[in-house]
Design an enzyme around this catalytic site. Structure first.
Site, mmCIF file in Angstrom:
data_model
loop_
_atom_site.group_PDB
_atom_site.id
_atom_site.type_symbol
_atom_site.label_atom_id
_atom_site.label_comp_id
_atom_site.label_asym_id
_atom_site.label_seq_id
_atom_site.Cartn_x
_atom_site.Cartn_y
_atom_site.Cartn_z
ATOM 1 N N ASN A 1 0.868 -1.274 0.095
ATOM 2 C CA ASN A 1 -0.076 -0.025 0.127
ATOM 3 C C ASN A 1 0.924 1.434 -0.068
ATOM 4 O OD1 ASN A 1 0.937 0.205 2.463
ATOM 5 N ND2 ASN A 1 -1.118 0.042 3.525
ATOM 6 N N PHE B 1 5.634 -9.647 3.964
ATOM 7 C CA PHE B 1 6.388 -8.578 4.808
ATOM 8 C C PHE B 1 5.584 -7.306 5.209
ATOM 9 C CE2 PHE B 1 9.617 -10.393 1.507
ATOM 10 C CZ PHE B 1 10.720 -10.469 2.388
ATOM 11 N N SER C 1 10.853 -11.501 14.024
ATOM 12 C CA SER C 1 11.627 -10.722 14.474
ATOM 13 C C SER C 1 12.538 -11.288 15.766
ATOM 14 C CB SER C 1 11.212 -9.280 14.829
ATOM 15 O OG SER C 1 12.179 -8.700 15.618
ATOM 16 N N TYR D 1 4.696 -3.156 18.805
ATOM 17 C CA TYR D 1 4.869 -3.972 17.595
ATOM 18 C C TYR D 1 5.427 -5.207 17.744
ATOM 19 C CZ TYR D 1 8.471 -5.143 14.215
ATOM 20 O OH TYR D 1 9.226 -6.017 13.199
ATOM 21 N N LYS E 1 4.009 -9.329 16.312
ATOM 22 C CA LYS E 1 4.926 -10.586 15.550
ATOM 23 C C LYS E 1 4.898 -11.667 16.697
ATOM 24 C CE LYS E 1 6.813 -8.150 12.463
ATOM 25 N NZ LYS E 1 6.331 -8.385 11.091
ATOM 26 N N ARG F 1 24.429 -6.079 19.074
ATOM 27 C CA ARG F 1 23.270 -6.855 18.093
ATOM 28 C C ARG F 1 23.983 -7.406 17.287
ATOM 29 N NH1 ARG F 1 21.286 -4.772 21.876
ATOM 30 N NH2 ARG F 1 19.428 -3.451 21.920
HETATM 31 P P1 NAD Z 1 9.317 -1.507 5.116
HETATM 32 O O1 NAD Z 1 8.641 -0.592 6.026
HETATM 33 O O2 NAD Z 1 10.453 -1.135 4.378
HETATM 34 O O3 NAD Z 1 8.354 -2.573 4.707
HETATM 35 C C1 NAD Z 1 7.269 -2.974 4.903
HETATM 36 C C2 NAD Z 1 6.265 -2.685 3.717
HETATM 37 O O4 NAD Z 1 4.975 -3.034 3.998
HETATM 38 C C3 NAD Z 1 6.220 -1.299 3.447
HETATM 39 O O5 NAD Z 1 6.593 -1.107 1.827
HETATM 40 C C4 NAD Z 1 4.831 -0.880 3.714
HETATM 41 O O6 NAD Z 1 4.445 0.385 2.691
HETATM 42 C C5 NAD Z 1 4.253 -2.032 3.354
HETATM 43 N N1 NAD Z 1 2.714 -2.089 4.260
HETATM 44 C C6 NAD Z 1 2.516 -1.777 5.729
HETATM 45 N N2 NAD Z 1 1.370 -1.982 5.803
HETATM 46 C C7 NAD Z 1 0.934 -2.448 4.820
HETATM 47 C C8 NAD Z 1 -0.506 -3.153 4.713
HETATM 48 N N3 NAD Z 1 -1.560 -2.978 5.619
HETATM 49 N N4 NAD Z 1 -0.831 -3.482 3.250
HETATM 50 C C9 NAD Z 1 0.141 -3.406 2.393
HETATM 51 N N5 NAD Z 1 1.578 -3.147 2.476
HETATM 52 C C10 NAD Z 1 1.643 -2.503 3.864
HETATM 53 O O7 NAD Z 1 9.944 -2.613 6.360
HETATM 54 P P2 NAD Z 1 11.141 -3.586 6.392
HETATM 55 O O8 NAD Z 1 12.369 -3.464 7.211
HETATM 56 O O9 NAD Z 1 11.334 -3.901 4.717
HETATM 57 O O10 NAD Z 1 10.479 -4.916 7.114
HETATM 58 C C11 NAD Z 1 9.830 -5.894 6.530
HETATM 59 C C12 NAD Z 1 9.223 -6.920 7.304
HETATM 60 O O11 NAD Z 1 10.049 -7.351 8.154
HETATM 61 C C13 NAD Z 1 8.090 -5.999 8.115
HETATM 62 O O12 NAD Z 1 7.028 -6.971 8.566
HETATM 63 C C14 NAD Z 1 8.760 -5.962 9.546
HETATM 64 O O13 NAD Z 1 8.134 -6.018 10.800
HETATM 65 C C15 NAD Z 1 9.788 -7.205 9.620
HETATM 66 N N6 NAD Z 1 11.246 -7.025 10.339
HETATM 67 C C16 NAD Z 1 12.038 -6.019 10.113
HETATM 68 C C17 NAD Z 1 13.198 -5.736 10.714
HETATM 69 C C18 NAD Z 1 13.985 -4.645 10.408
HETATM 70 O O14 NAD Z 1 14.967 -4.168 11.141
HETATM 71 N N7 NAD Z 1 14.031 -3.894 9.288
HETATM 72 C C19 NAD Z 1 13.607 -6.928 11.737
HETATM 73 C C20 NAD Z 1 12.817 -7.833 11.895
HETATM 74 C C21 NAD Z 1 11.316 -7.939 11.216
HETATM 75 C C1 WQD Z 2 20.650 -0.911 17.621
HETATM 76 C C2 WQD Z 2 21.575 -0.539 18.819
HETATM 77 C C3 WQD Z 2 20.428 1.114 20.432
HETATM 78 C C4 WQD Z 2 20.056 4.287 17.531
HETATM 79 C C5 WQD Z 2 14.971 -2.713 16.361
HETATM 80 C C6 WQD Z 2 13.722 -3.200 16.738
HETATM 81 C C7 WQD Z 2 13.661 -4.641 16.474
HETATM 82 C C8 WQD Z 2 14.024 -5.065 15.029
HETATM 83 C C9 WQD Z 2 15.252 -4.385 14.650
HETATM 84 C C10 WQD Z 2 11.905 -5.029 13.726
HETATM 85 C C11 WQD Z 2 20.898 -0.437 20.230
HETATM 86 C C12 WQD Z 2 21.508 1.753 19.684
HETATM 87 C C13 WQD Z 2 20.341 3.066 17.803
HETATM 88 C C14 WQD Z 2 20.673 5.496 17.795
HETATM 89 C C15 WQD Z 2 21.766 4.145 19.397
HETATM 90 N N1 WQD Z 2 12.895 -4.275 14.196
HETATM 91 N N2 WQD Z 2 21.184 3.033 18.912
HETATM 92 N N3 WQD Z 2 21.427 5.238 18.797
HETATM 93 O O1 WQD Z 2 16.697 -1.747 18.874
HETATM 94 O O2 WQD Z 2 18.112 -3.527 17.990
HETATM 95 O O3 WQD Z 2 16.126 -3.574 17.005
HETATM 96 O O4 WQD Z 2 15.256 -2.782 14.774
HETATM 97 O O5 WQD Z 2 11.553 -5.993 14.026
HETATM 98 O O6 WQD Z 2 12.406 -5.082 16.892
HETATM 99 O O7 WQD Z 2 13.482 -3.102 18.111
HETATM 100 O O8 WQD Z 2 17.787 -1.833 16.573
HETATM 101 O O9 WQD Z 2 19.069 -0.064 15.197
HETATM 102 O O10 WQD Z 2 17.263 0.504 16.856
HETATM 103 O O11 WQD Z 2 19.764 -0.388 17.493
HETATM 104 O O12 WQD Z 2 22.831 4.044 20.099
HETATM 105 O O13 WQD Z 2 20.186 6.665 17.352
HETATM 106 O O14 WQD Z 2 21.799 0.974 18.291
HETATM 107 O O15 WQD Z 2 20.417 1.379 21.638
HETATM 108 O O16 WQD Z 2 21.716 -1.037 21.092
HETATM 109 P P1 WQD Z 2 17.195 -2.728 17.793
HETATM 110 P P2 WQD Z 2 18.295 -0.257 16.475
#
Ligand code: NAD
Ligand code: WQD
Length: 338
Positions: free
Chosen positions: A32, A80, A124, A149, A153, A231
């Site tokens: 979206n 995703f 995650s 959030y 998950k 991390r």
């Molecule tokens: P992102 O925001 O770049 O990608 C998510 C995409 O989903 C976006 O393009 C957004 O427009 C779309 N979206 C959101 N809600 C929607 C809906 N209701 N219908 C259709 N599209 C929708 O994030 P990302 O970093 O690419 O993450 C992808 C997935 O991986 C997510 O589910 C996120 O929670 C999970 N994840 C991400 C991380 C991270 O650190 N980036 C870590 C663990 C898990």
């Molecule tokens: C990494 C480290 C911060 C920003 C998050 C979500 C997790 C997953 C991945 C989706 C930590 C430190 C950060 C800054 C800093 N997402 N930091 N200054 O918190 O491990 O994970 O993203 O599922 O659910 O919680 O990642 O990149 O935010 O932080 O010092 O400006 O960097 O304290 O130690 P995090 P992050």
């Protein structure tokens, strides 16, 4: 095989679409665009020389999901789509539960009505909470999450597990990502956060490119190598390849599987800053700030199970992650905006 990729215009999704196309799959993207740009899809087409069928569609829109599944004969779905900003989820829990949980329920319902029962879910490391032990194996117990959030998950993992148990025709793989950073080598696709980044690497690259003044390091009194948070950073291209391997597992009719996708290496905030400076030649000024609420000291994976059962192992190290994040940021200082 044709794969429906929800959220395929986003950061991890767009890299996964590249990996899918490079491995002979067809990809249909439904997004979206709430947190992404359709330009990412155009860039994916440029990188691969292949067409991607794109639907601007919301997973909450049942008719849209039905239309896509009626039109496209897909074999599996990689899901995703979701909202992912931890802080925002604390302010807007209802919106996060509705978007992430309701959106998944509608998608899964339409998939089963279309007899598409192969599903890969973006979970995650956040489901481990403050982890019971390190390195974190898949046996590590799930714990209370510190934000809505994370709960979406954790709850979706349970929902998908129950659905697979009740109907063993489903093949469901829950992939628990650690901390994805980096970008495609071309510099054409990468992470494009809205506003001021919450995550460490986009913050570092925006300081380096001059958009932000200095990095705030959230705490230097943790029980870690240098007091800053540790991390498991993983290159997004490695993460994307993990999804291709997971599809191979689905073809074996695997039932329910859970895998960590991480490198197994812990890196502190200051180690990442130093590695970034060393590999890009860019200075990243920083100052120490108080701890951020909800943060834990240390989080890194045991990646052994994915290696054993998927034949997948991260190939890229921190140096490449830093170089590639920087290439993306410096080639696209405003992300996908002109
Ligand atoms: P992102 O925001 O770049 O990608 C998510 C995409 O989903 C976006 O393009 C957004 O427009 C779309 N979206 C959101 N809600 C929607 C809906 N209701 N219908 C259709 N599209 C929708 O994030 P990302 O970093 O690419 O993450 C992808 C997935 O991986 C997510 O589910 C996120 O929670 C999970 N994840 C991400 C991380 C991270 O650190 N980036 C870590 C663990 C898990
Ligand atoms: C990494 C480290 C911060 C920003 C998050 C979500 C997790 C997953 C991945 C989706 C930590 C430190 C950060 C800054 C800093 N997402 N930091 N200054 O918190 O491990 O994970 O993203 O599922 O659910 O919680 O990642 O990149 O935010 O932080 O010092 O400006 O960097 O304290 O130690 P995090 P992050």
């Amino acid at each position: 095989m044709k794969i429906l990729v929800t959220g395929g215009a986003g950061y991890i999704g767009s890299h996964t679409v590249v990996s899918l196309l490079e491995n002979g799959y067809e990809a249909v993207v439904a997004d979206n665009l709430v947190n992404s740009s359709v330009k990412s899809i155009e860039r994916v087409e440029k990188i691969t020389g292949r067409k991607v069928k794109f639907y601007k569609a919301d997973t909450l829109d049942r008719e849209a999901m039905k239309h896509i599944l009626d039109t496209e004969n897909v074999d599996a779905c990689i899901h995703f789509a979701g909202l992912k900003a931890v802080g925002e989820s604390v302010q807007k829990p209802w919106e996060y539960y509705e978007n992430n949980i309701q959106g998944t329920l509608i998608l899964v319902d339409e998939l089963r009505k279309h007899n598409v029962k192969n599903f890969i879910f973006s979970s995650s490391a956040t489901v481990y909470g403050d982890p019971e032990f390190i390195p974190i194996t898949e046996q590590c117990p799930k714990k209370a999450c510190t934000n809505p959030y994370g709960w979406t998950k954790s709850m979706l993992e349970q929902i998908l597990t129950d659905i697979q148990k009740a109907d063993p025709e489903w093949n469901v793989i829950l992939l628990r990502y650690f901390n994805p950073i980096g970008a495609h080598k071309s510099g054409l696709i990468g992470e494009d956060p809205n506003g001021i980044p919450n995550n460490l690497m986009p913050y570092i690259t925006q300081v380096a490119v001059g958009k932000l003044k200095e990095l705030g390091v959230f705490g230097n009194d943790y029980d870690t190598v240098d007091g800053t948070g540790v991390r498991d950073y993983i290159h997004v291209v490695d993460l994307a390849d993990g999804h291709v391997k997971a599809l191979d597992k689905i073809k074996e009719k695997c039932g329910l599987k859970i895998y960590n996708l991480g490198t197994g290496n812990g890196v502190s905030v200051l180690q990442l800053v130093k590695a970034f400076e060393g590999s890009t030649g860019q200075k990243v000024p920083y100052s120490i700030k108080p701890r951020r609420a909800g943060d834990i000291a240390t989080c890194y994976a045991s990646a052994d199970l994915a290696e054993k059962e998927l034949g997948w192992k991260a190939k890229y190290g921190i140096k490449e992650m830093c170089e590639d994040s920087w290439r993306w940021q410096s080639m696209n200082p405003n992300g996908y905006e002109d």
